[in-house]
Structures are given as C-alpha cells and as structure tokens.
Design an enzyme around this catalytic site. Structure first.
Site, PDB file in Angstrom:
ATOM      1  N   ASP A  70      25.293  26.895   5.440  1.00 23.12           N
ATOM      2  CA  ASP A  70      25.924  25.585   5.519  1.00 23.12           C
ATOM      3  C   ASP A  70      27.421  25.652   5.837  1.00 23.12           C
ATOM      4  OD1 ASP A  70      26.631  26.691   3.106  1.00 23.12           O
ATOM      5  OD2 ASP A  70      26.283  24.877   1.923  1.00 23.12           O
ATOM      6  N   TRP A  77      34.121  36.029  36.086  1.00 27.66           N
ATOM      7  CA  TRP A  77      33.409  36.205  37.354  1.00 27.66           C
ATOM      8  C   TRP A  77      32.226  35.246  37.471  1.00 27.66           C
ATOM      9  CZ3 TRP A  77      34.171  38.187  41.947  1.00 27.66           C
ATOM     10  CH2 TRP A  77      33.078  38.451  42.782  1.00 27.66           C
ATOM     11  N   THR A  78      31.494  35.039  36.385  1.00 25.89           N
ATOM     12  CA  THR A  78      30.254  34.270  36.435  1.00 25.89           C
ATOM     13  C   THR A  78      30.486  32.771  36.361  1.00 25.89           C
ATOM     14  OG1 THR A  78      29.104  36.112  35.376  1.00 25.89           O
ATOM     15  CG2 THR A  78      27.976  34.007  35.361  1.00 25.89           C
ATOM     16  N   ASP A 127      43.450  31.444  27.964  1.00 26.04           N
ATOM     17  CA  ASP A 127      43.561  32.398  29.065  1.00 26.04           C
ATOM     18  C   ASP A 127      42.645  31.919  30.187  1.00 26.04           C
ATOM     19  OD1 ASP A 127      44.213  35.076  30.256  1.00 26.04           O
ATOM     20  OD2 ASP A 127      42.059  35.388  29.984  1.00 26.04           O
ATOM     21  N   ASP A 169      40.742  32.415  33.571  1.00 21.64           N
ATOM     22  CA  ASP A 169      40.206  33.485  34.435  1.00 21.64           C
ATOM     23  C   ASP A 169      39.481  32.857  35.625  1.00 21.64           C
ATOM     24  OD1 ASP A 169      41.088  34.927  32.271  1.00 21.64           O
ATOM     25  OD2 ASP A 169      39.356  36.252  32.195  1.00 21.64           O
ATOM     26  N   GLU A 205      38.235  33.103  39.108  1.00 22.25           N
ATOM     27  CA  GLU A 205      37.928  34.153  40.082  1.00 22.25           C
ATOM     28  C   GLU A 205      37.077  33.587  41.227  1.00 22.25           C
ATOM     29  OE1 GLU A 205      36.523  37.769  38.233  1.00 22.25           O
ATOM     30  OE2 GLU A 205      37.593  37.297  36.392  1.00 22.25           O
ATOM     31  N   TYR A 206      37.722  33.067  42.297  1.00 22.28           N
ATOM     32  CA  TYR A 206      39.158  33.007  42.565  1.00 22.28           C
ATOM     33  C   TYR A 206      39.440  31.712  43.292  1.00 22.28           C
ATOM     34  CZ  TYR A 206      38.931  38.021  41.651  1.00 22.28           C
ATOM     35  OH  TYR A 206      38.711  39.235  41.074  1.00 22.28           O
ATOM     36  N   MET A 246      44.292  42.246  36.897  1.00 19.17           N
ATOM     37  CA  MET A 246      42.990  42.919  36.927  1.00 19.17           C
ATOM     38  C   MET A 246      43.045  44.129  37.861  1.00 19.17           C
ATOM     39  SD  MET A 246      40.312  39.719  36.719  1.00 19.17           S
ATOM     40  CE  MET A 246      41.089  38.658  37.934  1.00 19.17           C
ATOM     41  N   TYR A 293      41.712  46.926  38.329  1.00 23.88           N
ATOM     42  CA  TYR A 293      40.511  47.754  38.237  1.00 23.88           C
ATOM     43  C   TYR A 293      39.468  47.111  39.139  1.00 23.88           C
ATOM     44  CZ  TYR A 293      40.352  44.157  34.621  1.00 23.88           C
ATOM     45  OH  TYR A 293      40.478  42.965  33.936  1.00 23.88           O
ATOM     46  N   ASP A 294      38.289  47.718  39.259  1.00 22.48           N
ATOM     47  CA  ASP A 294      37.260  47.250  40.195  1.00 22.48           C
ATOM     48  C   ASP A 294      37.773  47.262  41.633  1.00 22.48           C
ATOM     49  OD1 ASP A 294      35.560  46.891  38.065  1.00 22.48           O
ATOM     50  OD2 ASP A 294      35.880  44.722  37.918  1.00 22.48           O
TER      51      ASP A 294
END
Length: 369
Positions: A87, A116-117, A152, A154, A156-157, A229, A231-232
């Site tokens: 509860d 991304w999604t 934040d 995010d 993309e893009y 970002m 990376y990738d």
C-alpha cells in the site's frame, strides 16, 4: 543513447579523494541506469555503487499525447523492493532512488526522456509554442512528483539520424533550442517556488553529421551541462570493423580518413563555445563485436559478416563478460594512435572493440588536462 545496462559513465574530472569531497569541488561523474536492468540483468537500484557517482540519469521516460510518460510502469513505480509495502504510494525504481539518495545525500538524480527508442515524438512536442509549453510543464510535474533533481533530454536526433520511424522536420534544429529554452524557464520557475535548484541537461551526439543539426552555440547557455555520446562510433551498421569509442583518430583505415573519435567531438563543442565545465565526455562500459573478420591487421578495419554474439543482444558485450569469457583466450591489441584496445581471435574470426582500465585512465587524464 543505445539501450544497454549502465551504457556509459560520463565525466568531466576525476581524482582519488572521496566522492562527496569531489562533488563539492564541482567534479561530476554521471551514470545512466536503465529501467530494464531489473529483468534479465538482475541489476537493481540497490546495487548501484552511489559513493562513486555524483549524478544518476534514469533511462528512460517516454512521450505520449504531447507529454512525458512513464516508460515502464512496473519497473518505475510498482516493483516492490525489500522493505516496500503493497500500500505504499510509490514503489519501484523511483522510490529506490529516493532511498539511495537518503543514504548518499551528495547524489542527484535526473529523469532522462527519449533515448534511441523513444525519440520519435520529440519533433511534435517541439513544433509550436503551445506544444513546447505543455511538454515542459509535464516534465516539471513529473520531475517533482517522483523526486528527481532534474530533467535530461535525449533527443536522438533533431532533423535526421535516428530511427527511420521518427517524425522529423527541417525546423527541428531551431525548435530544439526553443524547447530547451521553455524547459529552462519552467524548471527555473519551479526552483524559485521550491527554493532550490533543478537541473537541465541533454545527451548530445558526437558525430559531425548529427551535431550539425543542433544549435550548439545557442543551447549551452540553457543547460547545466551536456553529456556527449562519445561512443558507438562503429558497430553492426559499419562496413568495416572499427573502434567503438576511440579517444583519438585512427588514420590507417581503408579510406585513410581519421574517422570519428571522442577528442574531435569534444573539440567541436568547445569550438562552438561550450565552456569546458559544461561538457561531459561519455565512455562505454561495453564492447562491440563483429564475426567473419579476416586475419588481416589483427581484424582491425576489415570487412565482416555481421555482428558477433553478445551478452544480452548480438554485437554488444558487457565488460565483465569480456573479462570472464574473452580475455583469457583472445589476443589483446593496443592502438597507439586511438589509445584504445581491441580483441581478435583468428580461429573464431571475431574482433571486439572495447575500453579497459588502461584506455579509461588515458581518457580521464585527457579530460583532466
């Protein structure tokens, strides 16, 4: 931001003393925690080593009907943690983060929106003054209702570069700036009312083709900082194997071109006027692997037949998985130009680009310098 557990730690400066002292000196270590960590990965908010962090971005909230929305209701606010009651008005990861902050008062949390999604509706919420106001108001309400210290974004893009199903417009570039301005206005107004400070940050692209679609020089004054970002840079979409997150350029590739790298991306943002104190360099705690790679140049910058198997999804390997199952039998190579390692096994034809303690230490030193 691709969808992986603790995808990246983004950092500005680090050093050895205790984290609370570091936070007081203005240094930031920001980690992304993903909602889906509670499932197959069996990694919970209570497992986070918060003493090593200053900020935690919770990924992700979605967008629905022009407003921020829960991404995973069960994970976010319903899952019972030890000590929770049926509860209790709030359970799940959100309540666990509040409990974590009670134990570690120096830590701040932000709700990350999109990723991304779930970036497909950003263009619609940014398109008009009314839509920007409505979305911003919903973010401020969400942030305060669930005890976050900031938001934040995010996306993309803007304009292009994300999922093919995303709605995009040419005017996204300017509208993104207008959206951040409205978010900043409403977040600051709530801060005045609550007699405290709330944060606004973004995850920003590190590829030149995508950061050309944001007004870097106009958005940084609106933000507390920018999570780059970096990376990738290479993956299953790349024609040839390459580095996931090289610090510097590797110039001996097939086309004799420098290729994307963290240092060049950081410099582009600095050149656009972003103060160093507002720029966070992202680093990945995972590697990217390819299969069918010929034994030439130890598998680097070679054609491939697709991604390798992975820890949770093909082509993506957690660092702990690499340590346990690949480092003992694969050969580690080091790229003196890019300042990152890679693994290659000529018997399996698998090449893996990753970061390890040596490359991360060099990245930390670079940021500190």
């Amino acid at each position: 931001m691709r969808s992986f557990l603790l995808t990246a730690i983004v950092l500005f400066t680090l050093s050895a003393p205790g984290m609370q002292a570091e936070a007081q000196e203005g240094r930031r270590i920001v980690a992304y925690y993903t909602a889906w960590s509670i499932y197959a990965r069996n990694y919970f908010v209570t497992d986070i080593q918060a003493q090593k962090l200053t900020h935690i971005n919770y990924a992700f909230a979605n967008i629905a009907n022009g407003e921020i929305a829960l991404g995973d209701r069960w994970a976010d606010i319903e899952k019972p943690y030890p000590g929770d009651s049926w509860d209790d008005p709030l359970r799940g990861n959100f309540n666990a983060l509040l409990t974590l902050k009670e134990r570690h008062p120096h830590v701040k949390t932000l709700i990350s929106v999109g990723g991304w999604t779930w970036s497909g509706r950003f263009s619609d919420v940014a398109v008009s003054e009314d839509s920007r106001s409505r979305f911003s108001a919903s973010c401020v309400d969400f942030m305060t209702r669930y005890g976050f210290d900031g938001v934040d974004i995010d996306w993309e893009y803007p304009v292009s570069g994300g999922l093919a199903s995303n709605r995009t417009r040419e005017e996204d570039r300017e509208n993104f700036t207008l959206l951040l301005a409205e978010l900043r206005r409403q977040i600051d107004a709530r801060g005045v009312a609550d007699k405290r400070t709330y944060l606004l940050t973004i995850a920003a692209p590190a590829g030149s083709g995508t950061y050309a679609n944001i007004e870097i020089n106009r958005i940084h004054p609106l933000l507390d900082w920018i999570n780059l970002m970096s990376y990738d840079f290479n993956g299953g979409w790349s024609d040839r194997t390459g580095f996931n997150a090289g610090l510097f350029a590797a110039s001996e590739n097939e086309d004799k071109l420098p290729g994307p790298n963290a240092a060049d991306a950081l410099q582009a943002y600095l050149t656009a006027g972003v103060p160093p104190v507002k720029l966070q360099m992202g680093v990945p705690f995972y590697g990217r692997g390819w299969r069918g790679v010929a034994n030439v140049n130890n598998g680097l910058h070679q054609a491939h037949r697709g991604v390798s198997s992975g820890t949770w999804e093909n082509g993506v390997l957690d660092y702990s998985d690499l340590v346990d199952n690949y480092l003992p039998t694969y050969t580690r190579h080091w790229h003196e130009e890019a300042k990152v390692p890679w693994l290659y096994n000529p018997d399996t034809g698998i090449m893996i680009s990753y970061d390890d303690p040596e490359s991360l230490a060099l990245k930390v030193n670079y940021v500190n310098e």
